[in-house]
Design a protein around this motif. Structure first.
Motif, PDB file in Angstrom:
ATOM      1  N   LEU A 312       0.820  -1.213   0.000  1.00  0.00           N
ATOM      2  CA  LEU A 312       0.000   0.000   0.000  1.00  0.00           C
ATOM      3  C   LEU A 312       0.851   1.258   0.000  1.00  0.00           C
ATOM      4  O   LEU A 312       0.447   2.287  -0.574  1.00  0.00           O
ATOM      5  CB  LEU A 312      -0.923   0.000   1.224  1.00  0.00           C
ATOM      6  CG  LEU A 312      -2.027  -1.074   1.243  1.00  0.00           C
ATOM      7  CD1 LEU A 312      -2.679  -1.134   2.621  1.00  0.00           C
ATOM      8  CD2 LEU A 312      -3.065  -0.805   0.165  1.00  0.00           C
ATOM      9  N   GLY A 313       2.019   1.180   0.615  1.00  0.00           N
ATOM     10  CA  GLY A 313       2.873   2.360   0.724  1.00  0.00           C
ATOM     11  C   GLY A 313       3.789   2.571  -0.459  1.00  0.00           C
ATOM     12  O   GLY A 313       4.382   3.657  -0.608  1.00  0.00           O
ATOM     13  N   GLU A 314       3.935   1.559  -1.304  1.00  0.00           N
ATOM     14  CA  GLU A 314       4.840   1.671  -2.450  1.00  0.00           C
ATOM     15  C   GLU A 314       4.139   1.199  -3.722  1.00  0.00           C
ATOM     16  O   GLU A 314       4.145  -0.003  -4.032  1.00  0.00           O
ATOM     17  CB  GLU A 314       6.107   0.839  -2.220  1.00  0.00           C
ATOM     18  CG  GLU A 314       6.892   1.232  -0.984  1.00  0.00           C
ATOM     19  CD  GLU A 314       8.131   0.360  -0.804  1.00  0.00           C
ATOM     20  OE1 GLU A 314       8.780   0.033  -1.829  1.00  0.00           O
ATOM     21  OE2 GLU A 314       8.434  -0.005   0.344  1.00  0.00           O
ATOM     22  N   PRO A 315       3.536   2.109  -4.488  1.00  0.00           N
ATOM     23  CA  PRO A 315       2.834   1.721  -5.713  1.00  0.00           C
ATOM     24  C   PRO A 315       3.695   0.925  -6.692  1.00  0.00           C
ATOM     25  O   PRO A 315       3.188  -0.002  -7.345  1.00  0.00           O
ATOM     26  CB  PRO A 315       2.416   3.066  -6.309  1.00  0.00           C
ATOM     27  CG  PRO A 315       2.306   3.982  -5.125  1.00  0.00           C
ATOM     28  CD  PRO A 315       3.398   3.547  -4.194  1.00  0.00           C
ATOM     29  N   ALA A 316       4.981   1.253  -6.770  1.00  0.00           N
ATOM     30  CA  ALA A 316       5.861   0.516  -7.670  1.00  0.00           C
ATOM     31  C   ALA A 316       6.014  -0.932  -7.221  1.00  0.00           C
ATOM     32  O   ALA A 316       6.079  -1.857  -8.045  1.00  0.00           O
ATOM     33  CB  ALA A 316       7.237   1.190  -7.743  1.00  0.00           C
TER      34      ALA A 316
END
Length: 360
Positions: A312-316
């Protein structure tokens, strides 16, 4: 080849039924004569459309009823003259075994629900198909000879059940986390609720969607209602085809405590979700042992929450795991399942011919 499948019913929303229906239709498409003997159900029209015959054999576990079912199955086997009988549940195997012994027809069994104590009765088959390597190992520990055991990993991609399905994603808020399955303790939903509670504290924009029904639905809804994140959780009930929800979700989670080889994982991967599954039973194999999905310990909400927060915190990172879900996706097709199963039938028939020659 004339193939008779036996299972308790043909109703939707049961994994073993989906697997048996997919297999029977795939075998019919390959030119075999196929029949399903069961208590009947929702899938019968689909079976008839795909040239799979049906016969009524009631599986209700009552002494008088089972006696009648045994006579009905014996009559059908005598009339239909199958080359192979394939039983998919314990009652089916018990009904079929004496009939196959008398007729000399090879009996194949598939262990779909290895977690049940009665699964040991699937050893009545001349060949016993395990739906994952983990199930094979479990059945070996329970005394089934290795000479009988074969592994055919579950797969459902390309099945007739998916023909004409809508692949248009439904409207889900993003980022969305999805669970699809039965609402009962084996699936580990309380772990997911607690993990989502922890993740939601850091990512209040996240939403959790539950698709499915079961005996614990009311308990789970009451459990979630007491959480601060309750407004971010939606219980949608069962869906005839959950694929559009999978196509819309960002993350698919299967937090099971026991799961021999859940078909839902092949569908979630086909839909392109980032997949998280517990490291139990057949789940690691269906996720390429971590190459196609993230594996977490069962019964460990903090570990699951940490992975959710990472995605959730890192779209990549989320996109990376969506891409990884496609690794070796061709291994989860119904075509592969059908051909491997037919090879097992061939080995059972060959063994029967050799035994007959020796006896002569």
């Amino acid at each position: 080849m004339r193939i008779l499948h036996i299972l308790n019913h043909t109703n939707r929303l049961n994994g073993h039924v989906h697997a048996a229906v997919d297999l029977a239709c795939a075998q019919a498409q390959l030119g075999h004569d196929v029949c399903i003997a069961s208590g009947g159900g929702d899938f019968d029209p689909l079976l008839h459309k795909n040239n799979v015959a049906t016969a009524m054999v009631d599986h209700q576990r009552k002494p008088v009823n089972l006696l009648k079912s045994s006579f009905a199955l014996r009559k059908h086997v005598h009339a239909w003259q199958p080359d192979i009988v394939h039983a998919h549940m314990m009652t089916s195997a018990v009904l079929a075994w004496p009939i196959c012994r008398l007729s000399g027809t090879p009996l194949i069994t598939t262990v779909h629900n290895e977690f049940e104590k009665s699964a040991i009765l699937m050893g009545l088959g001349n060949r016993v198909i395990a739906v994952s390597e983990a199930v094979r190992a479990s059945m070996l520990r329970r005394g089934i000879p290795s000479s009988k055991l074969c592994v055919v990993l579950n797969g459902t991609i390309g099945s007739v059940r998916s023909e004409g399905r809508s692949r248009t994603p439904v409207d889900l808020p993003s980022p969305s986390i999805l669970f699809v399955g039965g609402l009962h303790p084996r699936k580990g939903l309380p772990d997911l609720f607690e993990a989502f509670r922890l993740a939601h504290e850091q990512h209040p924009e996240a939403r959790l969607v539950i698709v499915g029904e079961g005996p614990f639905q009311t308990n789970y809804m009451e459990m979630v209602a007491k959480m601060e994140c309750a407004s971010a959780v939606a219980f949608l009930g069962a869906k005839e085809d959950p694929f559009p929800w999978m196509a819309a979700a960002d993350i698919f989670v299967l937090p099971s405590h026991a799961d021999p080889a859940p078909l839902v994982l092949s569908e979630a991967r086909e839909a392109g979700c980032a997949v998280i599954g517990s490291k139990v039973d057949g789940i690691p194999q269906l996720l390429e042992y971590g190459a196609a999905g993230i594996l977490v310990p069962p019964h460990d909400p903090p570990a699951l929450a940490a992975v959710l927060c990472e995605l959730l915190g890192e779209p990549a990172r989320m996109q990376e795991w969506k891409d990884k879900s496609q690794v070796h996706l061709d291994r989860l097709t119904i075509s592969r399942v059908a051909h491997e199963t037919l090879d097992i039938y061939g080995s059972a028939l060959a063994a029967g011919s050799k035994n007959a020659a020796v006896a002569a």
